[in-house]
Motif scaffolding. Structure first.
Motif, mmCIF file in Angstrom:
data_model
loop_
_atom_site.group_PDB
_atom_site.id
_atom_site.type_symbol
_atom_site.label_atom_id
_atom_site.label_comp_id
_atom_site.label_asym_id
_atom_site.label_seq_id
_atom_site.Cartn_x
_atom_site.Cartn_y
_atom_site.Cartn_z
ATOM 1 N N ASP A 185 -18.757 -2.948 25.865
ATOM 2 C CA ASP A 185 -19.605 -2.537 27.157
ATOM 3 C C ASP A 185 -20.392 -1.408 26.516
ATOM 4 O O ASP A 185 -21.195 -0.990 27.283
ATOM 5 C CB ASP A 185 -18.961 -2.291 28.468
ATOM 6 N N THR A 186 -20.161 -0.838 25.355
ATOM 7 C CA THR A 186 -21.118 0.278 24.984
ATOM 8 C C THR A 186 -21.254 0.022 23.399
ATOM 9 O O THR A 186 -20.683 -0.950 22.823
ATOM 10 C CB THR A 186 -20.000 1.580 24.995
ATOM 11 N N PRO A 187 -22.311 0.403 23.068
ATOM 12 C CA PRO A 187 -22.532 0.201 21.371
ATOM 13 C C PRO A 187 -21.560 0.574 20.601
ATOM 14 O O PRO A 187 -21.477 -0.394 19.677
ATOM 15 C CB PRO A 187 -23.774 1.271 21.250
ATOM 16 N N SER A 190 -27.601 4.091 20.813
ATOM 17 C CA SER A 190 -27.206 4.752 22.041
ATOM 18 C C SER A 190 -28.335 5.395 22.601
ATOM 19 O O SER A 190 -29.444 5.672 22.138
ATOM 20 C CB SER A 190 -26.227 5.878 21.302
ATOM 21 N N HIS A 223 -23.954 13.136 18.134
ATOM 22 C CA HIS A 223 -22.678 12.164 17.783
ATOM 23 C C HIS A 223 -21.972 12.988 16.529
ATOM 24 O O HIS A 223 -22.770 13.482 15.435
ATOM 25 C CB HIS A 223 -23.106 10.890 17.563
ATOM 26 N N GLU A 229 -16.917 9.446 23.964
ATOM 27 C CA GLU A 229 -18.166 8.755 23.757
ATOM 28 C C GLU A 229 -19.016 9.164 22.513
ATOM 29 O O GLU A 229 -19.749 8.446 21.818
ATOM 30 C CB GLU A 229 -19.253 8.761 25.161
ATOM 31 N N GLN A 230 -19.090 10.437 22.135
ATOM 32 C CA GLN A 230 -19.883 10.948 21.415
ATOM 33 C C GLN A 230 -19.292 11.227 19.967
ATOM 34 O O GLN A 230 -19.838 11.575 18.885
ATOM 35 C CB GLN A 230 -20.153 12.479 21.646
ATOM 36 N N ALA A 242 -15.563 2.512 18.104
ATOM 37 C CA ALA A 242 -15.400 3.286 19.253
ATOM 38 C C ALA A 242 -14.100 4.341 19.186
ATOM 39 O O ALA A 242 -13.113 3.937 18.554
ATOM 40 C CB ALA A 242 -15.488 2.704 20.553
ATOM 41 N N ARG A 271 -18.267 0.245 20.981
ATOM 42 C CA ARG A 271 -17.349 -0.698 21.295
ATOM 43 C C ARG A 271 -17.811 -2.223 20.573
ATOM 44 O O ARG A 271 -17.244 -2.919 20.108
ATOM 45 C CB ARG A 271 -16.757 -0.966 22.678
ATOM 46 N N ARG A 272 -19.083 -2.374 20.886
ATOM 47 C CA ARG A 272 -19.511 -3.721 20.346
ATOM 48 C C ARG A 272 -19.665 -3.547 19.007
ATOM 49 O O ARG A 272 -19.519 -4.712 18.152
ATOM 50 C CB ARG A 272 -21.137 -3.594 20.915
ATOM 51 N N ASP A 292 -13.262 -5.101 26.057
ATOM 52 C CA ASP A 292 -14.422 -4.596 26.733
ATOM 53 C C ASP A 292 -15.572 -4.347 25.581
ATOM 54 O O ASP A 292 -15.042 -3.686 24.701
ATOM 55 C CB ASP A 292 -14.300 -3.313 27.612
#
Length: 522
Positions: A479-481, A522, A283, A492-493, A488, A483-484, A477
């Motif tokens: 739906d990913t760590p 992740s 990351h 993704e990385q 983000a 974004r939560r 959305d």
């Protein structure tokens, strides 16, 4: 130029501001191999102290200057050695209608009557009591995944206070000018309340976008109460404590490392001196602004809301005398000193700046670090009665002086800020400004252009862009760590970890914490 391929860490952090240091500390503590890359020869970003004046032994907080949003939990989790203390007063506001001969003191003593606003004291108190219904409920969520708007509102209403629903509507769903106008009648008191909605944000108090409401919420959110504290030792002490904690947990911190390219799969290219390096992280955390990150990725830069402030640092031989003889300078400067910030003046200043003119008078706020924490001064300076002052001017948007020579811009804005201050003093501030070893006045101005040039803050925005609500909209959305946790990017990385995160802005460490949590999930 020589080139090296380094041993890859797990995490590469680009930028060394306080949020980046927090992220580095948490991830290193969790056993990740962390490499932090800072372009300058020191870490801290805007949270630094400096000997700003030649031959004057005072460590001034050069850019940021107070702490409200930094959770105690972050300090304790990382083992950072940092002490924060409360100021003597909340605020003092000279009344421009009397030329500063009377004023409003709020804090340990309240003088609403002296400002002709006795009838507003209860409404003022009730406004902030109701605001705490929201801030008290939302503050614990800042170190957790983003709640939705509905979940955030439900938390506020869960306290059972019958005023909660109306307060949510007043502060979250309609321009804050309406709530302030309904709470108090005095133009002076309304201005005191409205300034927290405008610091670093270029907006009118009735702006339908509600960006001023978001700014107000963050100013009132810290600890659930909105108290703003002084870091003992100055802002550099915050950076020093966080950097030491990160290093103690095993983070590798490299200064003088200029990152010049990032790829979506985690490759980072940077230079140290004449040597080029290439590393690849699982990351990459970006403590830089979203616009700078886009540039490093070779992508179009997003539009960024302009910064809108001027900061002037001063060294004084003593505090200046006031026209208001009922308030001692130590009281007036013991909190936030508001200058020419009635509601009418704030709205007029915004209108002037929107039309391309420098507001006259310039709305300003003053903070005196040395009254609360004299440790930033040498012993001889303390004995002499010397003090620091920070003057923070509002409604000076980045575009206002576009194309102006930087030195000319600094002189013009500093002169406007000091002129505004002089309208409420019994003596010109210039009469008590110290001189350095070369006989030059100890006056240092930092414009939005300076923030962009020195710190990479796009358009001089101290929040790295427009602030956003500390909750997600119901249709977002999550739906990913990343974004939560509100960190983000489109890749993704690649995660944000600075003030550009969903709950970033100010000196808080929250963006760094939340980026680290997203990585660990992740």
């Amino acid at each position: 130029m020589a080139s090296e391929t380094d041993t890859d860490p797990d995490i590469v952090i680009v930028g060394g501001g306080h949020n980046a240091l927090v992220a580095a500390g948490y991830l290193a503590r969790a056993g990740r191999r962390v490499r932090l890359l800072e372009r300058l020869d020191h870490v801290g970003g805007a949270a630094v102290s400096a000997h700003a004046f030649d031959g004057v032994d005072a460590r001034l907080s050069r850019y940021s200057y107070l702490v409200s949003l930094l959770p105690r939990r972050i300090i304790d989790d990382l083992g950072a050695r940092l002490r924060l203390v409360r100021r003597r007063q909340s605020s003092y506001t000279p009344d421009p209608a009397t030329g500063g001969a009377t004023g409003l003191l709020i804090g340990r003593e309240n003088t609403f009557g002296a400002g002709g606003a006795a009838a507003d004291e209860s409404g003022f108190g009730e406004f902030y009591r109701r605001a705490r219904l929201i801030t008290g409920a939302l503050w614990p969520t800042l170190l957790s995944p983003l709640p939705t708007r509905t979940a955030a509102r439900t938390r506020v209403l869960a306290g059972g206070d019958p005023a909660a629903a109306a307060t949510w509507h007043a502060l979250i769903e309609q321009p804050v000018a309406e709530a302030i106008g309904a709470a108090v009648r005095s133009d002076l008191v309304r201005g005191v309340m409205a300034t927290d909605a405008l610091i670093g944000t270029f907006a009118a108090t009735d702006d339908p976008s509600l960006i001023q409401n978001i700014c107000l919420l963050y100013h009132l959110l810290g600890g659930g109460t909105g108290d703003w504290d002084v870091p003992v030792g100055g802002m550099g002490a915050v950076t020093g404590a966080l950097a030491a904690a990160a290093a103690a947990h095993g983070a590798e911190i490299i200064t003088g490392a200029e990152v010049y390219a990032i790829t979506p799969d985690g490759e980072v290219r940077y230079r140290t001196g004449d040597v080029e390096h290439v590393v690849h992280g699982r990351h990459v955390l970006a403590g830089v602004t979203p616009a700078v990150l886009a540039r490093l990725l070779g992508e179009p830069e997003p539009a960024v809301a302009p910064g809108s402030q001027i900061k002037v640092n001063l060294m004084l031989t003593r505090l200046p005398r006031l026209r208001d003889t009922h308030v001692a300078p130590e009281q007036a400067f013991g909190g936030t000193f508001h200058i020419n910030e009635t509601m009418h003046q704030l709205d007029s200043a915004y209108a002037a700046a929107t039309s391309g003119a420098l507001p006259e008078p310039l709305p300003c706020e003053i903070y005196c670090h040395s009254l609360t924490d004299p440790s930033i001064l040498s012993e001889p300076l303390r004995r002499s009665g010397a003090h620091t002052l920070t003057v923070f001017g509002l409604h000076t948007p980045h575009r206002l002086l576009a194309g102006t020579d930087p030195d000319t811009a600094r002189l013009r804005l500093a002169a406007a800020a000091l002129h505004s201050l002089n309208t409420v003093l019994a003596e010109p501030i210039q009469d008590v400004v110290m001189v350095d070893r070369h006989g030059r006045p100890c006056v240092e101005a930092k414009t939005t252009a300076d923030l962009e040039d020195a710190l990479g803050m796009t358009a001089g925005n101290i929040f790295h862009g427009a602030l956003r609500w500390p909750f997600a909209e119901d249709d977002e959305d999550l739906d990913t760590p990343a974004r939560r946790w509100g960190v983000a990017t489109d890749h993704e990385q690649i995660l944000l970890c600075g003030s550009g995160t969903r709950r970033g802005g100010a000196v808080s460490g929250i963006g760094g914490h939340n980026a680290a949590m997203a990585v660990l999930e992740s």
